[in-house]
Motif scaffolding. Structure first.
Motif, PDB file in Angstrom:
ATOM      1  N   MET A   1     -21.210  15.550 -17.431  1.00 17.26           N
ATOM      2  CA  MET A   1     -20.914  15.030 -16.088  1.00 17.26           C
ATOM      3  C   MET A   1     -21.903  13.926 -15.715  1.00 17.26           C
ATOM      4  N   TYR A   2     -21.410  12.964 -14.961  1.00 10.11           N
ATOM      5  CA  TYR A   2     -22.238  11.867 -14.471  1.00 10.11           C
ATOM      6  C   TYR A   2     -22.782  12.286 -13.114  1.00 10.11           C
ATOM      7  N   SER A   3     -24.104  12.370 -13.010  1.00  7.20           N
ATOM      8  CA  SER A   3     -24.744  12.895 -11.806  1.00  7.20           C
ATOM      9  C   SER A   3     -25.232  11.758 -10.910  1.00  7.20           C
ATOM     10  N   VAL A   4     -24.826  11.826  -9.634  1.00  4.73           N
ATOM     11  CA  VAL A   4     -25.189  10.792  -8.666  1.00  4.73           C
ATOM     12  C   VAL A   4     -25.888  11.438  -7.475  1.00  4.73           C
ATOM     13  N   LEU A   5     -26.989  10.833  -7.045  1.00  2.26           N
ATOM     14  CA  LEU A   5     -27.690  11.274  -5.839  1.00  2.26           C
ATOM     15  C   LEU A   5     -27.411  10.288  -4.716  1.00  2.26           C
ATOM     16  N   LEU A   6     -26.935  10.811  -3.571  1.00  6.84           N
ATOM     17  CA  LEU A   6     -26.686   9.994  -2.385  1.00  6.84           C
ATOM     18  C   LEU A   6     -27.642  10.422  -1.276  1.00  6.84           C
ATOM     19  N   PRO A   7     -28.759   9.745  -1.112  1.00  4.20           N
ATOM     20  CA  PRO A   7     -29.630  10.034   0.025  1.00  4.20           C
ATOM     21  C   PRO A   7     -29.091   9.290   1.251  1.00  4.20           C
ATOM     22  N   VAL A   8     -28.738  10.014   2.296  1.00  2.00           N
ATOM     23  CA  VAL A   8     -28.158   9.379   3.480  1.00  2.00           C
ATOM     24  C   VAL A   8     -29.112   9.512   4.659  1.00  2.00           C
ATOM     25  N   ASP A   9     -29.012   8.536   5.585  1.00  2.79           N
ATOM     26  CA  ASP A   9     -29.748   8.637   6.836  1.00  2.79           C
ATOM     27  C   ASP A   9     -28.758   9.030   7.932  1.00  2.79           C
ATOM     28  N   ARG A  10     -29.036   8.694   9.184  1.00  6.51           N
ATOM     29  CA  ARG A  10     -28.155   9.117  10.267  1.00  6.51           C
ATOM     30  C   ARG A  10     -27.022   8.123  10.526  1.00  6.51           C
ATOM     31  N   ASN A  11     -26.964   7.039   9.740  1.00  6.66           N
ATOM     32  CA  ASN A  11     -25.929   6.026   9.938  1.00  6.66           C
ATOM     33  C   ASN A  11     -24.657   6.440   9.204  1.00  6.66           C
ATOM     34  N   ALA A 159     -27.289  -3.162 -19.955  1.00  9.25           N
ATOM     35  CA  ALA A 159     -26.146  -2.817 -20.801  1.00  9.25           C
ATOM     36  C   ALA A 159     -26.016  -1.309 -20.971  1.00  9.25           C
ATOM     37  N   ARG A 160     -27.144  -0.623 -21.135  1.00 14.92           N
ATOM     38  CA  ARG A 160     -27.086   0.836 -21.294  1.00 14.92           C
ATOM     39  C   ARG A 160     -26.541   1.503 -20.037  1.00 14.92           C
ATOM     40  N   TYR A 161     -26.935   0.995 -18.871  1.00 18.68           N
ATOM     41  CA  TYR A 161     -26.404   1.551 -17.626  1.00 18.68           C
ATOM     42  C   TYR A 161     -24.881   1.429 -17.590  1.00 18.68           C
ATOM     43  N   VAL A 162     -24.373   0.252 -17.911  1.00 17.39           N
ATOM     44  CA  VAL A 162     -22.926   0.029 -17.865  1.00 17.39           C
ATOM     45  C   VAL A 162     -22.214   0.937 -18.864  1.00 17.39           C
ATOM     46  N   ALA A 163     -22.754   1.027 -20.075  1.00  9.03           N
ATOM     47  CA  ALA A 163     -22.119   1.853 -21.106  1.00  9.03           C
ATOM     48  C   ALA A 163     -22.140   3.328 -20.738  1.00  9.03           C
ATOM     49  N   ASN A 164     -23.107   3.732 -19.895  1.00 10.07           N
ATOM     50  CA  ASN A 164     -23.237   5.132 -19.495  1.00 10.07           C
ATOM     51  C   ASN A 164     -22.351   5.497 -18.309  1.00 10.07           C
ATOM     52  N   LEU A 165     -21.705   4.517 -17.683  1.00 14.39           N
ATOM     53  CA  LEU A 165     -20.796   4.826 -16.584  1.00 14.39           C
ATOM     54  C   LEU A 165     -19.667   5.721 -17.091  1.00 14.39           C
ATOM     55  N   VAL A 200     -26.975 -12.317 -25.608  1.00 19.80           N
ATOM     56  CA  VAL A 200     -26.333 -11.949 -26.872  1.00 19.80           C
ATOM     57  C   VAL A 200     -26.546 -10.468 -27.168  1.00 19.80           C
ATOM     58  N   GLU A 201     -27.778  -9.980 -26.969  1.00 21.54           N
ATOM     59  CA  GLU A 201     -28.085  -8.574 -27.255  1.00 21.54           C
ATOM     60  C   GLU A 201     -27.332  -7.642 -26.309  1.00 21.54           C
ATOM     61  N   ALA A 202     -27.280  -7.983 -25.030  1.00 17.40           N
ATOM     62  CA  ALA A 202     -26.568  -7.137 -24.068  1.00 17.40           C
ATOM     63  C   ALA A 202     -25.084  -7.074 -24.399  1.00 17.40           C
ATOM     64  N   ALA A 203     -24.488  -8.219 -24.711  1.00 12.84           N
ATOM     65  CA  ALA A 203     -23.066  -8.249 -25.044  1.00 12.84           C
ATOM     66  C   ALA A 203     -22.789  -7.460 -26.318  1.00 12.84           C
ATOM     67  N   ALA A 204     -23.660  -7.598 -27.307  1.00 13.80           N
ATOM     68  CA  ALA A 204     -23.469  -6.874 -28.564  1.00 13.80           C
ATOM     69  C   ALA A 204     -23.562  -5.367 -28.347  1.00 13.80           C
ATOM     70  N   TYR A 205     -24.493  -4.938 -27.498  1.00 12.63           N
ATOM     71  CA  TYR A 205     -24.630  -3.504 -27.225  1.00 12.63           C
ATOM     72  C   TYR A 205     -23.368  -2.962 -26.560  1.00 12.63           C
ATOM     73  N   LEU A 206     -22.886  -3.658 -25.543  1.00 15.27           N
ATOM     74  CA  LEU A 206     -21.685  -3.204 -24.845  1.00 15.27           C
ATOM     75  C   LEU A 206     -20.477  -3.208 -25.773  1.00 15.27           C
ATOM     76  N   ASP A 207     -20.367  -4.240 -26.582  1.00  6.89           N
ATOM     77  CA  ASP A 207     -19.269  -4.324 -27.539  1.00  6.89           C
ATOM     78  C   ASP A 207     -19.320  -3.144 -28.502  1.00  6.89           C
ATOM     79  N   GLY A 208     -20.523  -2.799 -28.946  1.00  8.88           N
ATOM     80  CA  GLY A 208     -20.682  -1.671 -29.855  1.00  8.88           C
ATOM     81  C   GLY A 208     -20.331  -0.340 -29.224  1.00  8.88           C
ATOM     82  N   GLU A 209     -20.451  -0.257 -27.885  1.00  8.01           N
ATOM     83  CA  GLU A 209     -20.106   0.969 -27.161  1.00  8.01           C
ATOM     84  C   GLU A 209     -18.635   0.991 -26.746  1.00  8.01           C
TER      85      GLU A 209
END
Length: 272
Positions: A1-11, A159-165, A200-209
């Protein structure tokens, strides 16, 4: 599972838009679990330990919106130093991403980053997304803009962040972009993607994923070109690699990342 933390204020509006951003993650109902956190600010209640999640309109709004989209929600109230509690909770649940609602407008409509958001962006060791009081999202497949600079390590972190979505290979389209600063004048040299190792490295990483990618190089004033490109592509998020360290290991937010966060109408993620 992809875990997300949402810290909210009073808005309530900001909390709603934070939740909306999460519901737009691919397969959010099946692949995402969210923790909605409210940290009671010091000296605001006589007995902060008695503050209940259900009595706060902003927290309930965010949690209900997420659950209506099928996202599993954990409700948490804590008290103490707000940035510290956010970082502690993110570490405790091993969040993949922290989603903040931090853009505010002053009386003269100047956009500011709240101090809590700045502290979390600079202190977190994981991606932090800033949505703001309003948020513009694309439609259909999830479109992300990945503007890189010349730093290969930062570009690979983006690139790792995007591939981990969630289900990125099936649902995410990424545009890896490099802006040649101020080179949009008549007679400017041609721009080649292959000249920029980080791109180039970022594109290659994403392409590989297995992530669908486009490669883009343009010239001009960096922030304005990024914002224009985000609008043209109707992106869901701009993924920046903005954290840098000074010679004394102090973490800084690059001016391009900060200006983009303050000016964008779309969510901006800082990966590091």
């Amino acid at each position: 599972m992809y875990s997300v933390l949402l810290p909210v204020d009073r808005n309530t509006d900001r909390a709603f838009h934070q939740a909306t951003y999460v519901t737009r993650l691919a397969d959010s109902g099946a692949a995402v679990e969210a923790t909605v956190l409210y940290v009671v600010p010091p000296n605001t209640f006589d007995r902060p330990e008695d503050v209940e999640f259900s009595t706060l309109k902003s927290t309930v709004t965010a949690a209900d919106h997420l659950e209506e989209a099928g996202v599993s929600v954990e409700r948490v109230v804590d008290n103490g130093g707000i940035p510290q509690k956010i970082i502690h909770t993110a570490n405790d649940i091993d969040a993949d991403e922290i989603v903040m609602g931090g853009r505010k407008r002053t009386g003269v409509t100047q956009v500011l980053l709240g101090s809590t958001v700045q502290d979390v962006v600079l202190s977190a060791d994981r991606p932090v997304t800033v949505t703001g009081g309003t948020v513009t999202l694309g439609t259909g497949r999830r479109e992300v803009l990945v503007p890189v600079d010349r730093d290969v390590d930062r570009a690979l972190a983006q690139a790792r962040y995007v591939a981990n979505l969630p289900n990125a290979a099936e649902h995410v389209d990424a545009t890896v972009c490099y802006v040649f600063p101020h080179q949009d004048y008549a007679g400017a040299p041609p721009h080649e993607f292959a000249e920029v190792d980080a791109a180039v490295e970022a594109a290659a990483y994403l392409d590989g994923e297995g992530v669908t990618i486009d490669r883009l190089v343009i010239g001009g004033e960096v922030v304005s070109k990024l914002l224009d490109t985000a609008e043209e592509l109707d992106v869901d998020c701009i993924v920046m690699g903005g954290r840098k360290r000074s010679g004394v290991q102090k973490v800084l937010l690059g001016s391009t990342s900060q200006d983009t966060m303050l000016s964008a109408t779309r969510p901006v993620t800082i990966t590091g």
